[in-house]
Design a protein around this motif. Structure first.
Motif, short mmCIF file in Angstrom:
data_model
loop_
_atom_site.label_atom_id
_atom_site.label_comp_id
_atom_site.label_asym_id
_atom_site.label_seq_id
_atom_site.Cartn_x
_atom_site.Cartn_y
_atom_site.Cartn_z
N SER A 45 0.90 -0.97 -0.18
CA SER A 45 -0.15 0.16 0.09
C SER A 45 0.87 1.32 -0.11
O SER A 45 1.75 1.30 0.81
N LEU A 46 0.51 2.35 -0.74
CA LEU A 46 1.36 3.38 -1.02
C LEU A 46 1.12 4.46 0.29
O LEU A 46 -0.02 4.37 0.82
N PRO A 47 2.51 5.10 0.69
CA PRO A 47 2.16 5.78 1.99
C PRO A 47 1.28 7.09 1.64
O PRO A 47 1.38 7.53 0.47
N PRO A 48 0.74 7.72 2.50
CA PRO A 48 0.01 9.00 2.38
C PRO A 48 1.05 10.15 1.99
O PRO A 48 1.83 10.20 2.71
N ASN A 49 0.64 10.73 1.02
CA ASN A 49 1.46 11.87 0.51
C ASN A 49 0.68 13.25 -0.02
O ASN A 49 -0.61 12.98 -0.30
N LYS A 50 1.31 14.30 -0.26
CA LYS A 50 0.55 15.53 -0.68
C LYS A 50 0.46 15.43 -2.19
O LYS A 50 1.19 14.62 -2.78
N ASP A 51 -0.62 16.15 -2.59
CA ASP A 51 -0.68 16.18 -4.04
C ASP A 51 0.10 17.55 -4.50
O ASP A 51 -0.33 18.42 -4.58
N TRP A 52 1.38 17.22 -5.21
CA TRP A 52 2.04 18.33 -5.54
C TRP A 52 1.60 18.96 -6.96
O TRP A 52 2.41 19.97 -7.34
N SER A 53 0.63 18.16 -7.39
CA SER A 53 0.38 18.91 -8.91
C SER A 53 -0.26 20.45 -8.85
O SER A 53 0.16 21.10 -9.70
N GLU A 54 -0.61 20.70 -7.86
CA GLU A 54 -1.25 22.08 -7.72
C GLU A 54 -0.37 22.99 -6.97
O GLU A 54 -0.83 24.16 -6.86
N ILE A 55 0.65 22.47 -6.30
CA ILE A 55 1.56 23.25 -5.67
C ILE A 55 2.52 23.76 -6.44
O ILE A 55 3.34 23.19 -7.31
N SER A 56 2.71 25.16 -6.69
CA SER A 56 4.08 25.83 -7.24
C SER A 56 4.51 27.03 -6.45
O SER A 56 3.69 27.45 -5.62
N VAL A 57 5.50 27.56 -6.97
CA VAL A 57 6.23 28.82 -6.55
C VAL A 57 6.24 29.73 -7.49
O VAL A 57 6.84 29.84 -8.45
N HIS A 58 5.42 30.81 -7.23
CA HIS A 58 5.41 32.00 -8.09
C HIS A 58 5.36 33.32 -7.20
O HIS A 58 4.82 33.55 -6.21
N ARG A 59 6.40 34.34 -7.72
CA ARG A 59 6.58 35.55 -7.08
C ARG A 59 5.47 36.32 -7.58
O ARG A 59 5.40 36.67 -8.84
N SER A 60 4.53 37.01 -6.73
CA SER A 60 3.62 37.90 -7.10
C SER A 60 4.23 39.26 -7.74
O SER A 60 5.26 39.85 -7.42
N LEU A 61 3.61 39.65 -8.76
CA LEU A 61 4.04 40.93 -9.56
C LEU A 61 3.82 42.03 -8.60
O LEU A 61 2.94 42.24 -7.82
#
Length: 545
Positions: A313-329
């Protein structure tokens, strides 16, 4: 010796004909002495044989011989004169530019007087006969002058002792009897007196002109000094304004950099935390992979079955597909900084305009409307400070100054210097304001513009403003002016308009050359169905604003 010198000074040793010291002196029977050559020449030129001094007539030409005594004394006299001249050359020798004695031979002595009868200039010695001899005393003596022949009539060889006022020239007695017979002639002395008085008056007038121009020079120098001080003040003010603007820009730039850098640091901190979480998950997954790999190679059936449920069974983990790093303008930050800078600039410009307006208000004048120029449809207040458009035209006499087309009116007096006045335009939807030159055509349709002699701005449709320059210049105003200030600098060729209450500049005509008097120009425009019925009001200038 003293007696000899005294004798040598007598006129008896001067020939009364040539007025020089005797040369070969002879004595007539009447006792008068002359040079031999002089008396012979005199008798040769005269039909009568007579003495030139006493006029004694002789029946026949007398026999004459040299008077030895007079000849010797004349020789000593000549030597004495030459000796005195050699001892005091500065007083006797003719100087450069001075008139020389016409009688002196050899070294010329300076003349003391000139005789208008003899047409000869004499030194002190040779002048003595004119001061002693009764016949010569009647001769007219003047201060020594050159070219005495110029004082004689070329045609009649007589002295120019009259002045013809008709021809404005000097004439002789014979001229008056001939060519100038019907002319208005006066004695030379009379004309001299009048001309001298006229010259004195002209001199006084010239002196007054010099005085006035010297005063003007001082005024100009004073104006230059004032202009210099004003220029220094303007430079100091501009330096202060631009320094404040530069500091504001630098401060805004520093604040913007700080905000951007802070946001960048926050972005980096968030990214570091996420990277740590990702690296931890990677480490856990690598360990799980290693355990699965080992389990898959075991030969122990019981161990595999017992361990597989937990490992498969896979261990519990975060969904990193929606997480990103952007500097706000930082657009908002930049916009806010620029907006703040804009307000700072507006504030500084307002300060400058306020100072400029206060300076212009010192040239304020009293403006009164001229009813003789007002279009018949205009109604002026009793004090001639207000003008509005009437319902119907008035029956007014036409005159060259009155506008026949266009509801316009001018100030009563023109000007050619600096001028400032203020006009209330409150509650109006249309108006024209400015200045016009004196020679504008007041009987035809009015086309506003410098090419037609008008420098004006106008309002249309309650909020549409334009300057009637060489081409129409439309502009927007943040606030609707309630009072407009008009400033004219005739010499600089400038006409400027200001919003008095907002203390801001509206528009300027510059670089023009005025060649005639300028008049403030007013047009309240049509009533616009009652919407534009308010008058244009010339208001007093409040110098404390």
């Amino acid at each position: 010796m003293a007696l000899c010198n005294s004798l040598l000074s007598e006129e008896n040793f001067l020939c009364s004909i040539c007025l020089d010291v005797f040369t070969e002196p002879v004595t007539t029977s009447c006792g008068h002495n002359f040079c031999m050559a002089c008396i012979r020449k005199y008798w040769d030129s005269d039909d009568l044989c007579q003495c030139p001094i006493c006029r004694k007539k002789f029946d026949r030409r007398p026999e004459i011989c040299i008077n030895a005594f007079i000849s010797e004394m004349a020789a000593q006299f000549r030597k004495s004169v030459q000796l005195r001249a050699s001892r005091s050359p500065d007083q006797n020798f003719v100087e450069l530019g001075r008139v020389a004695c016409d009688v002196c031979t050899g070294t010329k002595l300076k003349a003391l007087k000139s005789c208008l009868v003899c047409l000869t200039s004499y030194c002190e010695t040779h002048l003595q006969p004119h001061q002693i001899a009764p016949a010569l005393k009647r001769h007219e003596l003047i201060d020594p002058v050159k070219r005495l022949e110029d004082r004689m009539c070329k045609e009649h060889n007589k002295p120019l002792d009259l002045f013809c006022r008709t021809d404005q020239m000097c004439v002789c007695v014979q001229c008056k009897k001939t060519d100038h017979k019907t002319h208005y002639t006066v004695p030379l002395e009379e004309e001299y007196g009048e001309k001298k008085a006229q010259l004195g008056q002209t001199e006084a007038e010239v002196q007054q002109m010099i005085h006035e121009r010297l005063q003007k020079v001082q005024e100009m120098k004073h104006s230059v000094e004032i202009s210099k001080r004003e220029a220094e003040r303007e430079i100091a003010d501009s330096v202060q304004v631009f320094t404040a603007l530069v500091r504001s820009i630098e401060r805004s730039q520093v604040e913007l950099i700080e905000v951007v850098e802070e946001k960048q640091k926050a972005t980096e901190r968030r990214a570091e935390g996420l990277i740590i979480d990702l690296e931890q998950e990677i480490t856990d997954l690598r360990r799980r992979r290693s355990e699965l790999k080992q389990l898959s190679h075991t030969e122990d059936h019981l161990h595999l079955l017992q361990s597989s449920p937990s490992l498969c069974s896979l261990p519990p983990n975060k969904d990193w597909s929606e997480i990103s790093v952007h500097r706000s303008l930082s657009v908002e930050t930049v916009r806010r900084a620029v907006s703040q800078l804009h307000e700072t600039i507006r504030s500084e410009v307002k300060k400058l305009c306020d100072a400029e307006l206060k300076w212009m208000q010192q040239w304020s004048v009293d403006v009164t409307l001229d009813p003789d120029t007002a279009h018949p449809s205009l109604i002026l207040s009793e004090d001639r400070k207000q003008v509005r458009y009437g319902i119907r035209e008035q029956n007014l006499p036409d005159n060259p100054k009155r506008f026949s087309k266009g509801a316009s009116v001018l100030r009563k007096d023109g000007f050619s210097g600096r001028l400032y006045y203020e006009v209330q335009v409150k509650e109006k939807t249309k108006w024209d304001l400015g200045v016009a030159k004196e020679s504008i055509n007041r009987k035809n349709d009015i086309f506003l513009g410098p090419e037609n002699g008008y420098w004006t701005i106008w309002l249309r449709n309650a909020n549409e403003y334009a300057a009637n320059d060489d081409r129409a210049v439309n502009f927007l105003l943040r606030e609707k002016p309630q009072k407009v200030g008009v400033f004219v600098d005739y010499e600089e060729g400038q006409v400027s308009f200001y919003d008095v209450e907002a203390r801001c500049h509206i528009y300027s005509f510059t670089g023009y050359t005025f060649t005639e008097r300028i008049y403030p120009y007013f047009c309240p425009c049509l009533n616009d169905g009652g919407k534009n019925s308010a008058p244009l009001i010339i208001t007093p200038v409040n110098h404390t604003d």
